[in-house]
Write an enzyme that holds these catalytic residues in place. Structure first.
Site, PDB file in Angstrom:
ATOM      1  N   ARG A  77      14.841  77.367  14.900  1.00 41.03           N
ATOM      2  CA  ARG A  77      15.498  76.887  13.533  1.00 41.03           C
ATOM      3  C   ARG A  77      14.650  76.710  12.590  1.00 41.03           C
ATOM      4  O   ARG A  77      15.301  76.441  11.020  1.00 41.03           O
ATOM      5  CB  ARG A  77      14.939  75.301  14.416  1.00 41.03           C
ATOM      6  CG  ARG A  77      16.392  75.098  15.568  1.00 41.03           C
ATOM      7  CD  ARG A  77      15.876  73.223  16.171  1.00 41.03           C
ATOM      8  NE  ARG A  77      17.186  73.320  17.335  1.00 41.03           N
ATOM      9  CZ  ARG A  77      16.787  72.723  18.668  1.00 41.03           C
ATOM     10  NH1 ARG A  77      15.548  72.707  18.483  1.00 41.03           N
ATOM     11  NH2 ARG A  77      17.666  72.901  18.890  1.00 41.03           N
TER      12      ARG A  77
ATOM     13  N   TYR B 176      24.877  77.074  14.835  1.00 43.62           N
ATOM     14  CA  TYR B 176      23.366  77.690  15.553  1.00 43.62           C
ATOM     15  C   TYR B 176      22.168  77.214  15.087  1.00 43.62           C
ATOM     16  O   TYR B 176      22.315  76.536  14.868  1.00 43.62           O
ATOM     17  CB  TYR B 176      23.784  79.340  15.840  1.00 43.62           C
ATOM     18  CG  TYR B 176      23.612  80.537  14.536  1.00 43.62           C
ATOM     19  CD1 TYR B 176      24.197  81.560  14.695  1.00 43.62           C
ATOM     20  CD2 TYR B 176      22.747  79.704  13.505  1.00 43.62           C
ATOM     21  CE1 TYR B 176      24.159  81.934  13.498  1.00 43.62           C
ATOM     22  CE2 TYR B 176      22.698  80.720  12.334  1.00 43.62           C
ATOM     23  CZ  TYR B 176      23.480  81.945  12.421  1.00 43.62           C
ATOM     24  OH  TYR B 176      23.577  83.136  11.680  1.00 43.62           O
ATOM     25  N   GLU B 177      21.103  77.094  16.561  1.00 44.35           N
ATOM     26  CA  GLU B 177      20.274  76.847  17.272  1.00 44.35           C
ATOM     27  C   GLU B 177      20.435  76.156  17.464  1.00 44.35           C
ATOM     28  O   GLU B 177      19.867  74.973  16.737  1.00 44.35           O
ATOM     29  CB  GLU B 177      19.600  77.596  15.690  1.00 44.35           C
ATOM     30  CG  GLU B 177      18.812  79.163  15.562  1.00 44.35           C
ATOM     31  CD  GLU B 177      18.306  79.894  16.226  1.00 44.35           C
ATOM     32  OE1 GLU B 177      17.812  79.690  17.559  1.00 44.35           O
ATOM     33  OE2 GLU B 177      18.559  80.773  16.295  1.00 44.35           O
ATOM     34  N   GLY B 178      21.478  75.280  17.972  1.00 42.64           N
ATOM     35  CA  GLY B 178      21.960  73.814  18.221  1.00 42.64           C
ATOM     36  C   GLY B 178      22.531  73.448  16.690  1.00 42.64           C
ATOM     37  O   GLY B 178      21.549  73.316  15.306  1.00 42.64           O
TER      38      GLY B 178
END
Length: 596
Positions: free
Chosen positions: A265, A403-405
């Site tokens: 993140r 992406y990355e949550g």
């Protein structure tokens, strides 16, 4: 480690400008690294933008190998495994500057160095690290990360891929389907997550991409952006994996996945920075050249306002990203000094600042999209054309919020993690929240404060914004308790308040530090950006605070909290927003580039 602020403590502790790291603090080694990365991007990536847009996957692989030859893939890898063993700030710096030209390369780079290599570096046995990491660090091999499945996206632990141990206990047989796998088309090693039996949590495995081992792939996905980033479905059909290739312990896969995402993140935030710088530079140059009504459009107020906001958000993103990166690095160094292994120190160092990592991921990914969008607008019709770099920047930026949550998940995580830290006693929220409650019942002071020092009023406003957050979040926790996570819209509003506080404070502290070093007269634009960002942040805190308050409290309590919100968001002296923007844009237009 008492002098190292813990993650989330920015909300309840005053941070002095001397205690934060800024891009102006890069040392000679970091400046050399930055310049060599920029040279690589300008030579190998930027001139080939059109080839990346035409899905030249071979070019992505070729330039990744060149990045490996130059050592860029090994910055975060310890020297014992063929890496440079550099600090966390250097890792973030390389992620930042290598990502400016195209999202296709940026995604391949991030997937390989982050989620492709890092899980082995941080969780692997000594044998696993010796076997795989040197090849990944040099670019001889490339890594990919197989977590997402058709039915398991944000809910990563719900994957259906199975791992079955052979009767002799020597191999696992993996069967399942993974999707959206970056680097799948040219990777040598997969980090694969699968479930053993009826285990509650998934388990990680290192799987070599060899022929005739039950591994097959779908065609390359056709995507909105990051077009030359290889993205495929990967199918495992009784793929044999040696038992010793289990990563960490059985059932530890979910933890590996979550910690890999924390690092990912902050790196993703960094990867959105140089993209903004380049969009701003291109938009400024175009605005200076484009003549309408016998005037360069850079002289029109409407365009100048856009450039000022773009530059301010980029400057804020830099300020907050490097602040957090250095905090993480300091934490890692402190843990190693206490005797922790590098693996454990890095894991715990990043985990400590998971709140800040989520904040950065949301804020900077949204800023890069807004920046590219305004870039198109400044270019007008030309911006919509593939002949200019704006439309590809806009398309590439769109994935960063997913992406990355997703940003929605990260918004809820940031507040959720903060509350958990408070419950564990790592961050004292209860004391400050109680004081805010008492302050609301007391009589406000009508004394005129002394704001003669630079940023005195702005720092006072930051303190008040923190009180506004504590008031809203504290009241929500009191009302809902552990059920708060079910009230997603209130969590999202509180999260937006938290994000703006961290970003605005970081920007003010950076500008204050710079003013003390260079003299106020020499950094008028940076001072203006800090003030402009705070002005926008106050608006967002006001709006989101009100939205939350009127959604979960009523009657006298609601009236009191709304009155408190007005008190905590009130300026003594309102800034002249147009004048601030003019100060910023005048410098941009004169330099014909992002120059801060």
């Amino acid at each position: 480690m008492s002098n190292v602020t813990r993650g989330g403590q920015f909300l309840v502790k005053e941070t002095k400008c001397e205690d934060i790291f800024t891009p102006e603090d890069f040392n000679e080694e970091q400046l050399m690294m930055r310049d060599s990365v920029k040279e690589f991007v300008d030579k190998e990536l930027w001139p080939n933008k059109d080839r990346f847009e035409k899905k030249d996957y071979a070019l992505t692989e070729e330039t990744m190998r060149k990045a490996g030859d130059l050592g860029f893939l090994s910055v975060a890898v310890p020297e014992a495994y063929g890496g440079m063993g550099m600090g966390f700030v250097n890792t973030v710096l390389v992620c930042d500057y290598i990502s400016g030209a195209t999202g296709s390369f940026s995604t391949a780079f991030g997937a390989h160095t982050g989620i492709g290599t890092m899980p082995i570096t941080l969780y692997g046995t000594e044998e696993q690290k010796q076997k795989y990491v040197p090849k990944l660090a040099s670019g001889e091999w490339f890594g990919a990360y197989c977590l997402t499945e058709p039915g398991a996206g944000s809910d990563a632990n719900s994957g259906k891929t199975k791992a079955v141990l052979s009767e002799d206990g020597k191999t696992y047989s993996i069967t399942g389907q993974k999707m959206w796998i970056s680097n799948a088309g040219f990777c040598s090693v997969f980090i694969v997550f699968a479930r053993i039996g009826d285990d509650k949590n998934i388990t990680g495995f290192i799987v070599e991409n060899t022929k005739d081992n039950g591994i097959s792939m779908g065609e390359e996905e056709h995507k909105l952006g990051i077009r030359a980033s290889s993205t495929r479905q990967v199918f495992f059909n009784e793929t044999k994996v040696p038992a010793e290739n289990m990563l960490s312990e059985r059932g530890n896969g979910f933890k590996i996945a979550m910690n890999a995402l924390n690092v990912g993140r902050i790196k993703l935030a960094a990867a959105c920075l140089d993209a903004q710088r380049r969009v701003i530079t291109n938009a400024t140059a175009y605005a200076n050249e484009r003549i309408q009504f016998n005037t360069a459009i850079a002289q029109f107020g409407a365009v100048r306002a856009k450039l000022a906001e773009m530059a301010t958000n980029c400057y804020a993103g830099e300020s907050a990203t490097y602040r957090a990166a250095k905090d993480i690095e300091n934490r890692i160094i402190a843990r190693e000094a206490e005797g922790a292994t590098h693996q454990d120190a890095e894991l715990k160092g990043v985990e400590e600042y998971a709140i800040e990592c989520s904040i950065l991921k949301v804020a900077v990914s949204e800023d890069v999209q807004a920046c590219a969008d305004e870039g198109i607008q400044i270019f007008g019709g030309m911006g919509f054309s593939e002949d200019t770099p704006m439309e590809s920047a806009w398309r590439d930026a769109r994935i960063a919020r997913i992406y990355e949550g997703t940003n929605e998940i990260n918004r809820m995580l940031s507040v959720g993690m903060l509350i958990k830290k408070a419950m564990k006693g790592h961050v004292d929220l209860l004391g400050p929240a109680t004081k805010v409650g008492e302050e609301l019942l007391g009589i406000p002071s009508f004394d005129t404060p002394d704001f003669s020092e630079l940023f005195a009023e702005e720092k006072d406003m930051i303190v008040k914004l923190k009180k506004a957050f504590l008031m809203v979040a504290g009241s929500a926790v009191q009302k809902f308790g552990t059920d708060l996570e079910a009230h997603q819209q209130i969590l999202m509003a509180a999260s937006d308040m938290l994000i703006e506080i961290y970003m605005a404070e970081s920007t003010i502290l950076r500008s204050e530090k710079l003013a003390k070093k260079e003299g106020q007269d020499n950094v008028q634009e940076q001072i203006a950006m800090a003030r402009l960002y705070l002005y926008q942040a106050v608006d967002i805190v006001t709006q989101k605070g009100k939205e939350a308050i009127i959604s979960f409290v009523e009657g006298d309590e609601q009236r009191m909290m709304l009155m408190g919100l007005r008190r905590f968001t009130k300026y003594t002296t309102m800034p002249n927003v147009v004048a601030l923007r003019e100060t910023i844009t005048s410098k941009l237009v004169a330099e014909n580039a992002y120059c801060f």
